[in-house]
Design an enzyme around this catalytic site. Structure first.
Site, PDB file in Angstrom:
ATOM      1  N   ASP A 112      45.493 -20.215 -43.239  1.00 38.11           N
ATOM      2  CA  ASP A 112      45.545 -19.614 -43.133  1.00 38.11           C
ATOM      3  C   ASP A 112      45.147 -18.657 -42.034  1.00 38.11           C
ATOM      4  O   ASP A 112      43.376 -19.406 -41.342  1.00 38.11           O
ATOM      5  CB  ASP A 112      45.783 -17.997 -44.021  1.00 38.11           C
ATOM      6  CG  ASP A 112      44.630 -17.816 -44.598  1.00 38.11           C
ATOM      7  OD1 ASP A 112      43.790 -17.787 -44.354  1.00 38.11           O
ATOM      8  OD2 ASP A 112      44.402 -17.782 -45.681  1.00 38.11           O
ATOM      9  N   HIS A 127      41.155 -28.513 -44.123  1.00 39.35           N
ATOM     10  CA  HIS A 127      42.045 -28.611 -44.510  1.00 39.35           C
ATOM     11  C   HIS A 127      43.310 -28.386 -43.091  1.00 39.35           C
ATOM     12  O   HIS A 127      45.039 -28.616 -43.087  1.00 39.35           O
ATOM     13  CB  HIS A 127      42.638 -28.794 -45.369  1.00 39.35           C
ATOM     14  CG  HIS A 127      42.396 -28.301 -46.563  1.00 39.35           C
ATOM     15  ND1 HIS A 127      41.763 -28.163 -48.063  1.00 39.35           N
ATOM     16  CD2 HIS A 127      41.138 -29.959 -46.768  1.00 39.35           C
ATOM     17  CE1 HIS A 127      41.351 -28.558 -48.764  1.00 39.35           C
ATOM     18  NE2 HIS A 127      40.727 -30.172 -48.148  1.00 39.35           N
ATOM     19  N   CYS A 167      57.411 -38.221 -27.081  1.00 37.85           N
ATOM     20  CA  CYS A 167      57.885 -39.693 -27.465  1.00 37.85           C
ATOM     21  C   CYS A 167      59.684 -39.435 -28.037  1.00 37.85           C
ATOM     22  O   CYS A 167      59.853 -40.545 -27.721  1.00 37.85           O
ATOM     23  CB  CYS A 167      56.763 -40.235 -28.558  1.00 37.85           C
ATOM     24  SG  CYS A 167      57.016 -39.806 -30.284  1.00 37.85           S
ATOM     25  N   THR A 206      38.219 -20.808 -55.164  1.00 37.74           N
ATOM     26  CA  THR A 206      38.858 -22.033 -54.918  1.00 37.74           C
ATOM     27  C   THR A 206      38.143 -22.829 -56.480  1.00 37.74           C
ATOM     28  O   THR A 206      37.564 -22.411 -57.153  1.00 37.74           O
ATOM     29  CB  THR A 206      37.666 -23.235 -54.315  1.00 37.74           C
ATOM     30  OG1 THR A 206      38.753 -24.256 -53.915  1.00 37.74           O
ATOM     31  CG2 THR A 206      36.252 -22.987 -54.545  1.00 37.74           C
ATOM     32  N   PRO A 232      38.016 -14.922 -60.825  1.00 35.40           N
ATOM     33  CA  PRO A 232      37.971 -14.866 -62.001  1.00 35.40           C
ATOM     34  C   PRO A 232      38.154 -15.201 -63.362  1.00 35.40           C
ATOM     35  O   PRO A 232      37.900 -15.382 -64.238  1.00 35.40           O
ATOM     36  CB  PRO A 232      39.398 -13.630 -61.492  1.00 35.40           C
ATOM     37  CG  PRO A 232      40.353 -14.147 -60.363  1.00 35.40           C
ATOM     38  CD  PRO A 232      38.868 -15.083 -59.773  1.00 35.40           C
TER      39      PRO A 232
HETATM   40  C1  BJW Z   1      40.399 -15.881 -57.152  1.00 38.60           C
HETATM   41  C2  BJW Z   1      41.407 -15.094 -56.472  1.00 38.60           C
HETATM   42  C3  BJW Z   1      40.937 -13.393 -56.035  1.00 38.60           C
HETATM   43  C4  BJW Z   1      42.957 -16.179 -57.533  1.00 38.60           C
HETATM   44  N1  BJW Z   1      40.050 -13.559 -56.348  1.00 38.60           N
HETATM   45  N2  BJW Z   1      39.665 -16.139 -56.743  1.00 38.60           N
HETATM   46  C5  BJW Z   1      37.838 -37.865 -55.668  1.00 38.60           C
HETATM   47  C6  BJW Z   1      37.835 -37.912 -57.146  1.00 38.60           C
HETATM   48  C7  BJW Z   1      39.876 -37.079 -57.582  1.00 38.60           C
HETATM   49  C8  BJW Z   1      40.556 -37.597 -56.122  1.00 38.60           C
HETATM   50  C9  BJW Z   1      39.503 -37.711 -55.541  1.00 38.60           C
HETATM   51  C10 BJW Z   1      38.791 -37.664 -54.705  1.00 38.60           C
HETATM   52  N3  BJW Z   1      38.935 -37.436 -53.532  1.00 38.60           N
HETATM   53  C11 BJW Z   1      40.017 -37.105 -52.767  1.00 38.60           C
HETATM   54  C12 BJW Z   1      40.947 -37.399 -54.208  1.00 38.60           C
HETATM   55  C13 BJW Z   1      42.086 -36.764 -53.787  1.00 38.60           C
HETATM   56  C14 BJW Z   1      42.516 -36.086 -53.233  1.00 38.60           C
HETATM   57  C15 BJW Z   1      42.179 -34.865 -54.117  1.00 38.60           C
HETATM   58  O1  BJW Z   1      41.420 -34.449 -54.236  1.00 38.60           O
HETATM   59  N4  BJW Z   1      42.948 -35.125 -55.379  1.00 38.60           N
HETATM   60  C16 BJW Z   1      43.313 -34.009 -56.262  1.00 38.60           C
HETATM   61  C17 BJW Z   1      44.182 -33.016 -56.605  1.00 38.60           C
HETATM   62  C18 BJW Z   1      42.689 -34.957 -57.928  1.00 38.60           C
HETATM   63  N5  BJW Z   1      42.435 -35.876 -52.133  1.00 38.60           N
HETATM   64  C19 BJW Z   1      42.486 -35.907 -50.935  1.00 38.60           C
HETATM   65  O2  BJW Z   1      43.629 -36.026 -51.125  1.00 38.60           O
HETATM   66  C20 BJW Z   1      41.767 -35.529 -49.301  1.00 38.60           C
HETATM   67  N6  BJW Z   1      41.944 -36.288 -48.513  1.00 38.60           N
HETATM   68  C21 BJW Z   1      40.434 -37.819 -48.996  1.00 38.60           C
HETATM   69  O3  BJW Z   1      39.706 -37.690 -50.425  1.00 38.60           O
HETATM   70  O4  BJW Z   1      40.247 -38.299 -48.044  1.00 38.60           O
HETATM   71  C22 BJW Z   1      39.322 -39.878 -47.667  1.00 38.60           C
HETATM   72  C23 BJW Z   1      41.297 -40.608 -48.629  1.00 38.60           C
HETATM   73  C24 BJW Z   1      41.602 -40.926 -47.697  1.00 38.60           C
HETATM   74  C25 BJW Z   1      42.758 -42.053 -48.418  1.00 38.60           C
HETATM   75  C26 BJW Z   1      42.978 -42.420 -49.779  1.00 38.60           C
HETATM   76  C27 BJW Z   1      41.676 -41.732 -50.444  1.00 38.60           C
HETATM   77  C28 BJW Z   1      41.003 -41.256 -49.686  1.00 38.60           C
HETATM   78  C29 BJW Z   1      42.279 -34.696 -48.648  1.00 38.60           C
HETATM   79  C30 BJW Z   1      42.848 -33.237 -49.515  1.00 38.60           C
HETATM   80  C31 BJW Z   1      44.155 -32.176 -48.749  1.00 38.60           C
HETATM   81  C32 BJW Z   1      44.199 -31.270 -49.476  1.00 38.60           C
HETATM   82  N7  BJW Z   1      45.410 -30.596 -49.015  1.00 38.60           N
HETATM   83  C33 BJW Z   1      45.759 -29.569 -49.019  1.00 38.60           C
HETATM   84  C34 BJW Z   1      47.182 -28.639 -48.444  1.00 38.60           C
HETATM   85  C35 BJW Z   1      47.114 -28.436 -47.413  1.00 38.60           C
HETATM   86  C36 BJW Z   1      47.983 -27.580 -46.714  1.00 38.60           C
HETATM   87  C37 BJW Z   1      48.730 -26.432 -47.146  1.00 38.60           C
HETATM   88  O5  BJW Z   1      47.587 -25.226 -47.118  1.00 38.60           O
HETATM   89  O6  BJW Z   1      49.755 -27.036 -47.809  1.00 38.60           O
HETATM   90  O7  BJW Z   1      45.010 -28.705 -49.479  1.00 38.60           O
HETATM   91  S1  BJW Z   1      46.395 -28.591 -51.299  1.00 38.60           S
HETATM   92  C38 BJW Z   1      45.347 -27.316 -51.984  1.00 38.60           C
HETATM   93  O8  BJW Z   1      44.506 -27.713 -52.503  1.00 38.60           O
HETATM   94  C39 BJW Z   1      45.121 -27.014 -50.273  1.00 38.60           C
HETATM   95  C40 BJW Z   1      43.622 -25.942 -50.471  1.00 38.60           C
HETATM   96  O9  BJW Z   1      42.981 -25.917 -49.790  1.00 38.60           O
HETATM   97  C41 BJW Z   1      43.218 -27.344 -51.708  1.00 38.60           C
HETATM   98  C42 BJW Z   1      42.084 -26.358 -52.412  1.00 38.60           C
HETATM   99  O10 BJW Z   1      43.239 -25.498 -53.309  1.00 38.60           O
HETATM  100  P1  BJW Z   1      42.501 -23.963 -53.770  1.00 38.60           P
HETATM  101  O11 BJW Z   1      41.924 -23.662 -52.113  1.00 38.60           O
HETATM  102  O12 BJW Z   1      40.608 -24.785 -54.464  1.00 38.60           O
HETATM  103  O13 BJW Z   1      43.375 -23.305 -53.813  1.00 38.60           O
HETATM  104  P2  BJW Z   1      43.855 -23.319 -55.890  1.00 38.60           P
HETATM  105  O14 BJW Z   1      45.204 -23.321 -55.961  1.00 38.60           O
HETATM  106  O15 BJW Z   1      43.523 -24.684 -56.524  1.00 38.60           O
HETATM  107  O16 BJW Z   1      42.552 -22.599 -56.670  1.00 38.60           O
HETATM  108  C43 BJW Z   1      42.671 -20.947 -56.555  1.00 38.60           C
HETATM  109  C44 BJW Z   1      41.577 -20.453 -57.195  1.00 38.60           C
HETATM  110  O17 BJW Z   1      41.536 -19.524 -56.503  1.00 38.60           O
HETATM  111  C45 BJW Z   1      41.640 -20.259 -58.693  1.00 38.60           C
HETATM  112  O18 BJW Z   1      39.944 -20.954 -59.126  1.00 38.60           O
HETATM  113  C46 BJW Z   1      42.123 -19.147 -58.653  1.00 38.60           C
HETATM  114  O19 BJW Z   1      41.287 -18.580 -60.108  1.00 38.60           O
HETATM  115  C47 BJW Z   1      41.593 -18.436 -57.840  1.00 38.60           C
HETATM  116  N8  BJW Z   1      41.646 -16.557 -57.532  1.00 38.60           N
HETATM  117  N9  BJW Z   1      42.937 -14.722 -57.764  1.00 38.60           N
HETATM  118  C48 BJW Z   1      39.070 -14.889 -56.100  1.00 38.60           C
HETATM  119  N10 BJW Z   1      41.640 -12.431 -56.134  1.00 38.60           N
END
Ligand code: BJW
Length: 272
Positions: A112, A127, A167, A206, A232
């Site tokens: 966003d 991202h 394309c 996060t 939280p």
């Molecule tokens: C509050 C609140 C309030 C609520 N105040 N807080 C190593 C180990 C294991 C796996 C992997 C690894 N390395 C890579 C991987 C694979 C994978 C991965 O991590 N998988 C996991 C599921 C395990 N990673 C990838 O694939 C990444 N690429 C990569 O590593 O490339 C190298 C590679 C390439 C090819 C092959 C192999 C490696 C890319 C990751 C891309 C993530 N994309 C997304 C979607 C973006 C588009 C969209 O918006 O749709 O990004 S997924 C989603 O998760 C989004 C977010 O940015 C991301 C993180 O989520 P976030 O922001 O932490 O949100 P939530 O919902 O998880 O948490 C919210 C938090 O807020 C909570 O804690 C609440 O408590 C809190 N909260 N209210 C403060 N008021």
């Protein structure tokens, strides 16, 4: 690791002293604006799907309309909401440090633009952006009109993504980073450098599940930089933190701003 519900004198002193601050944000910082996080149950057409089911290239090729409509609807929702006090506190803290000859780097996983709309300059959108598009085949950037959805009501029908106007072979997709895709290297490198140079690292909203973004704050451990989490809930990163501030970022980030600007804690007289 210390768990607090409000900042204490130690955290206040860190915020007041730090001239270089790195802030890593995730979906939780936009939750109080009304943007759902990824770990919440999805609504409407997507209620059976998790983020991992939708945010992949495979999902897009399997059912382009389902994934495309999810992004276009989220784009509408984001346009209709406003930055909250958490975004504003970061922007004001950044301005304060810049004026004082310091620096605050905003590193966000969010697609966003709420940090920017609050007045902050973002160093790294790890991202990507939900407002940019490119072709799946030739990678040409695409310009699209604003989606015609009510962001507060999930649509009942899906729409297909347009074909690439350059394309004609590929589909237009959002310029976000899906699972299995590489992060933009320049953004990731800039973020790593900012974290390494910081005197205070704040991790807000996060879950710390998604790599490699979640590992960035841990670079601060090399220099013993204070690590503060604002959330939280406990997360994958909590154990590595010096202090976990348990609460919403819209309440706790203004406390950090107050400490950075005036010293002490809001509503409390500081003793020398
Ligand atoms: C509050 C609140 C309030 C609520 N105040 N807080 C190593 C180990 C294991 C796996 C992997 C690894 N390395 C890579 C991987 C694979 C994978 C991965 O991590 N998988 C996991 C599921 C395990 N990673 C990838 O694939 C990444 N690429 C990569 O590593 O490339 C190298 C590679 C390439 C090819 C092959 C192999 C490696 C890319 C990751 C891309 C993530 N994309 C997304 C979607 C973006 C588009 C969209 O918006 O749709 O990004 S997924 C989603 O998760 C989004 C977010 O940015 C991301 C993180 O989520 P976030 O922001 O932490 O949100 P939530 O919902 O998880 O948490 C919210 C938090 O807020 C909570 O804690 C609440 O408590 C809190 N909260 N209210 C403060 N008021």
């Amino acid at each position: 690791m210390k768990v607090l519900t409000t900042i204490d004198d130690e955290v206040s002193a860190w915020a007041q002293r730090a001239r270089r601050v790195a802030v890593l944000t995730g979906a939780g910082i936009s939750a109080e604006s009304g943007v759902p996080t990824f770990r919440e149950v999805q609504t409407g057409l997507w209620e059976r799907f998790s983020a991992e089911d939708l945010a992949t290239e495979e999902a897009f090729h399997l059912d382009p309309a389902r994934v495309w409509t999810w992004y276009r609807w989220r784009q509408s929702l984001i346009r209709e909401v406003a930055p909250n006090p958490g975004h504003t506190a970061i922007a004001q803290w950044q301005r304060h440090l810049t004026e004082a000859g310091g620096r605050l780097d905003v590193i966000t996983q969010n697609v966003d633009d709420l940090h920017e709309r609050a007045g902050a300059e973002v160093l790294a959108h790890l991202h990507g952006s939900i407002f940019a598009f490119h072709c799946t085949a030739c990678s040409a950037p695409a310009e699209l009109p604003e989606p015609d959805y009510d962001g507060f009501t999930p649509p009942e029908q899906t729409e297909s993504p347009p074909s690439c106007p350059v394309c004609g072979e590929g589909m237009v997709r959002p310029s976000v980073v899906w699972f299995g895709e590489m992060l933009p290297m320049d953004a990731f490198d800039a973020a790593a450098e900012a974290v390494r140079a910081a005197e205070l690292i704040v991790v807000a909203g996060t879950s710390g599940i998604v790599q490699p973004a979640a590992s960035l704050p841990l670079l601060g451990l090399e220099r013993g930089t204070p690590l503060v989490e604002v959330n939280p809930e406990a997360t994958e990163l909590s154990e590595a933190m010096d202090v976990c501030l348990r609460g919403p970022s819209g309440q706790l980030l203004p406390q950090l701003l107050h400490a950075a600007t005036w010293g002490g804690q809001p509503g409390r007289t500081t003793t020398a």
